[in-house]
Each structure stands twice: as C-alpha cells, then as structure tokens.
Scaffold this active site. Sequence first.
Site, PDB file in Angstrom:
ATOM      1  CB  SER A 178       0.175   8.803   7.632  1.00 43.16           C
ATOM      2  OG  SER A 178       1.129   8.533   8.638  1.00 43.16           O
ATOM      3  CE1 TYR A 219       1.759   4.244   4.911  1.00 46.43           C
ATOM      4  CE2 TYR A 219       2.805   5.746   6.459  1.00 46.43           C
ATOM      5  CZ  TYR A 219       1.704   5.022   6.053  1.00 46.43           C
ATOM      6  OH  TYR A 219       0.539   5.088   6.787  1.00 46.43           O
TER       7      TYR A 219
HETATM    8  P1  NAI Z   1      -4.954  -2.164   7.179  1.00 43.79           P
HETATM    9  O1  NAI Z   1      -3.766  -2.848   6.644  1.00 43.79           O
HETATM   10  O2  NAI Z   1      -5.845  -2.886   8.108  1.00 43.79           O
HETATM   11  O3  NAI Z   1      -5.863  -1.569   6.034  1.00 43.79           O
HETATM   12  C1  NAI Z   1      -5.416  -1.228   4.762  1.00 43.79           C
HETATM   13  C2  NAI Z   1      -6.490  -1.627   3.800  1.00 43.79           C
HETATM   14  O4  NAI Z   1      -6.125  -1.260   2.471  1.00 43.79           O
HETATM   15  C3  NAI Z   1      -6.698  -3.145   3.813  1.00 43.79           C
HETATM   16  O5  NAI Z   1      -8.075  -3.425   3.869  1.00 43.79           O
HETATM   17  C4  NAI Z   1      -6.110  -3.570   2.470  1.00 43.79           C
HETATM   18  O6  NAI Z   1      -6.718  -4.713   1.939  1.00 43.79           O
HETATM   19  C5  NAI Z   1      -6.413  -2.342   1.631  1.00 43.79           C
HETATM   20  N1  NAI Z   1      -5.596  -2.278   0.423  1.00 43.79           N
HETATM   21  C6  NAI Z   1      -4.243  -2.389   0.335  1.00 43.79           C
HETATM   22  N2  NAI Z   1      -3.851  -2.310  -0.945  1.00 43.79           N
HETATM   23  C7  NAI Z   1      -4.988  -2.131  -1.678  1.00 43.79           C
HETATM   24  C8  NAI Z   1      -5.242  -1.966  -3.050  1.00 43.79           C
HETATM   25  N3  NAI Z   1      -4.241  -1.957  -3.942  1.00 43.79           N
HETATM   26  N4  NAI Z   1      -6.514  -1.811  -3.458  1.00 43.79           N
HETATM   27  C9  NAI Z   1      -7.540  -1.798  -2.571  1.00 43.79           C
HETATM   28  N5  NAI Z   1      -7.354  -1.940  -1.245  1.00 43.79           N
HETATM   29  C10 NAI Z   1      -6.092  -2.106  -0.814  1.00 43.79           C
HETATM   30  O7  NAI Z   1      -4.380  -0.866   7.889  1.00 43.79           O
HETATM   31  P2  NAI Z   1      -5.126   0.452   8.407  1.00 43.79           P
HETATM   32  O8  NAI Z   1      -4.361   0.911   9.564  1.00 43.79           O
HETATM   33  O9  NAI Z   1      -6.569   0.236   8.558  1.00 43.79           O
HETATM   34  O10 NAI Z   1      -4.818   1.462   7.203  1.00 43.79           O
HETATM   35  C11 NAI Z   1      -5.809   2.275   6.596  1.00 43.79           C
HETATM   36  C12 NAI Z   1      -5.170   3.569   6.152  1.00 43.79           C
HETATM   37  O11 NAI Z   1      -4.758   4.291   7.317  1.00 43.79           O
HETATM   38  C13 NAI Z   1      -3.924   3.397   5.290  1.00 43.79           C
HETATM   39  O12 NAI Z   1      -3.950   4.352   4.242  1.00 43.79           O
HETATM   40  C14 NAI Z   1      -2.787   3.695   6.250  1.00 43.79           C
HETATM   41  O13 NAI Z   1      -1.655   4.185   5.598  1.00 43.79           O
HETATM   42  C15 NAI Z   1      -3.435   4.747   7.130  1.00 43.79           C
HETATM   43  N6  NAI Z   1      -2.780   4.920   8.418  1.00 43.79           N
HETATM   44  C16 NAI Z   1      -2.829   3.946   9.388  1.00 43.79           C
HETATM   45  C17 NAI Z   1      -2.196   4.151  10.596  1.00 43.79           C
HETATM   46  C18 NAI Z   1      -2.215   3.138  11.677  1.00 43.79           C
HETATM   47  O14 NAI Z   1      -1.501   3.314  12.677  1.00 43.79           O
HETATM   48  N7  NAI Z   1      -2.977   2.061  11.590  1.00 43.79           N
HETATM   49  C19 NAI Z   1      -1.460   5.382  10.877  1.00 43.79           C
HETATM   50  C20 NAI Z   1      -1.481   6.331   9.801  1.00 43.79           C
HETATM   51  C21 NAI Z   1      -2.109   6.096   8.626  1.00 43.79           C
END
Ligand code: NAI
Length: 255
Positions: free
Chosen positions: A143, A156
Amino acid sequence: MRLAGKVALVTGSSGGIGQAIAAAYGKEGAKVVINYSRNLDGANETLAQVEAAGGEGFVLKADVGSVAEVKQMVNESISHFGQLDILVNNAGVEKNAAFWDVTEEDYDKVLDTNLKGVFFTTQAFVQHLMATKRPGRIVNISSTHEDMAFPNFTAYCCSKGGIRMLTRNLCVELGPHGITINNIAPGAIETPINRKLLNDPTKLNSLVGQIPLGRLGQTSDVAGLAVFLGSDEAAYVTGSTYFVDGGLSQFYQEQ
Ligand code: NAI
C-alpha cells in the site's frame, strides 16, 4: 502470452484487486490458484473470469493468518498443478480506530492477515522453489501506507511497513536462488475495502482532489503491473516498491 507455462497462487482473490490479478494472469496463460477465506461465490466468479479468458483455475479455501492453513494451501496447489512459479500476496484487511481504541483482537486480525500471512505463505512458497531448485516471483500487494502515514489505521500501516522491509530483506536473501520479490503499492483503488469511503461523497471528492490523475484507480490498473512483475520481462527487478496511485503519494499542496 506473457505467463504461459507458469502456475500462480493469488491469495484473497475472491474479489477486488486479487480477482483482477487472477483474471489477468489467466489471460496471459498462467494456471491460477484462487485462494479465498470466506467468499466462495466470489472465488467461483474469479474462476469463471479466468476460464472465460482462456485460462485454468483452481479454487482453494485457506485463512492466510493461519500458518497450518497456509502450508496446506501451498501443498494442495502443488499437488493440483504440479508446481508453483508465482506467488501474489494480495489478501489484506484494515480496521479503522484511533490508536488509543485499537483492540488486541483487531490488531491481531490485521497483523495476522497482512504480515504474518505474507511471511509464512512466502516461506512455504520459497521452500517449494528451493526443494525443486527453480526460480520464482513474489509480488506483494502492500500500500502507499507502507510509507505514508494514515491516522486511525496504525495497525494497517505497521503491517504494510513490515512488508516493505520483508521485501527489501528477502531480495538479498532470495536473489542468489533466482527468486525475485517486489511490492505493488496501490493508492485509492475502487474495491470493497473502500466501501465506506465510496459511500461518502464529501470524503471521496476531497480524496480525488488530491489525486493528480483526477480519478480513483481501478483494479485493472494494478493487475497490469502484477502481470509484468510476475513475468520473465521482470527478471532483473527485485527489492522495490512500485506505486500505482495516480500520483497521490507525490502530491503536496501549500496551505
Ligand atoms: P478487498 O477487501 O476486496 O480484498 C481483500 C481480499 O482479501 C478479499 O478477497 C478477502 O476475502 C481476502 N482476505 C481477507 N482476509 C483473508 C484471510 N485471512 N485469508 C485469505 N484471504 C483473506 O480489498 P482490495 O482492495 O482488493 O485489497 C487487496 C489488497 O490491496 C489488500 O492487501 C489491501 O490492503 C491492498 N490495498 C488496497 C487498496 C485499495 O484502495 N483498494 C489500497 C492499498 C492497498
């Protein structure tokens, strides 16, 4: 196709950025292990996207915060596809609270998923590569907050800052084994993790006003870089973070 013959594991790929990366990898010829922890429907939707793009996928349930489940996930991936070449550590969670209100439960959830999960999934993946004497690619979705302060999200930020150092350390330790590791640092991407922000027009407009490219990022903006970092084209790229944030982290305005 840029990932033909490769097998990739994408954690947390039942939605958001992980889903877009899994679909993009499938389109580029990789076989994809689609990991999910709770959302089976989302994981099946990802599988459908991978298959529609002409690829092959395999859905696997595991909580990345559990070392036992992570080891099993890596073993089952290898049993199914015969090998792993690329690991995308995408799964992540965030909790919003002032520092003085953060509970032990929320701290553990964030650190276990975002840092311990990355650490031990990477370890299991690296053990496989070393045992089979093969090179590999690790792509972490960190991030902009691996670097930038984010009040009310201290756990975080600690987790993402931890990934930043993990990547720099492992680039040195894993380089001699032909294994590269890099971070993608998204800015504000339109996914479910930002649900609250997306439903708050005042905060959203203020944020977009700080993004030089004038819009939120889309998951496809992140997936393109993940394809490059997972491919042979990125053979000499390791130990770095690549920002996908529309210029957000460089923007500074005199008040
Ligand atoms: P999201 O909430 O759609 O995706 C996160 C995914 O991680 C979900 O599919 C969830 O089920 C999965 N997950 C959560 N805990 C888990 C666990 N214990 N075991 C297996 N899977 C698990 O959100 P997004 O945005 O797609 O996030 C993906 C990555 O991108 C994350 O690491 C987030 O921190 C990072 N990120 C996202 C940003 C954004 O603006 N959307 C900005 C910066 C980083």
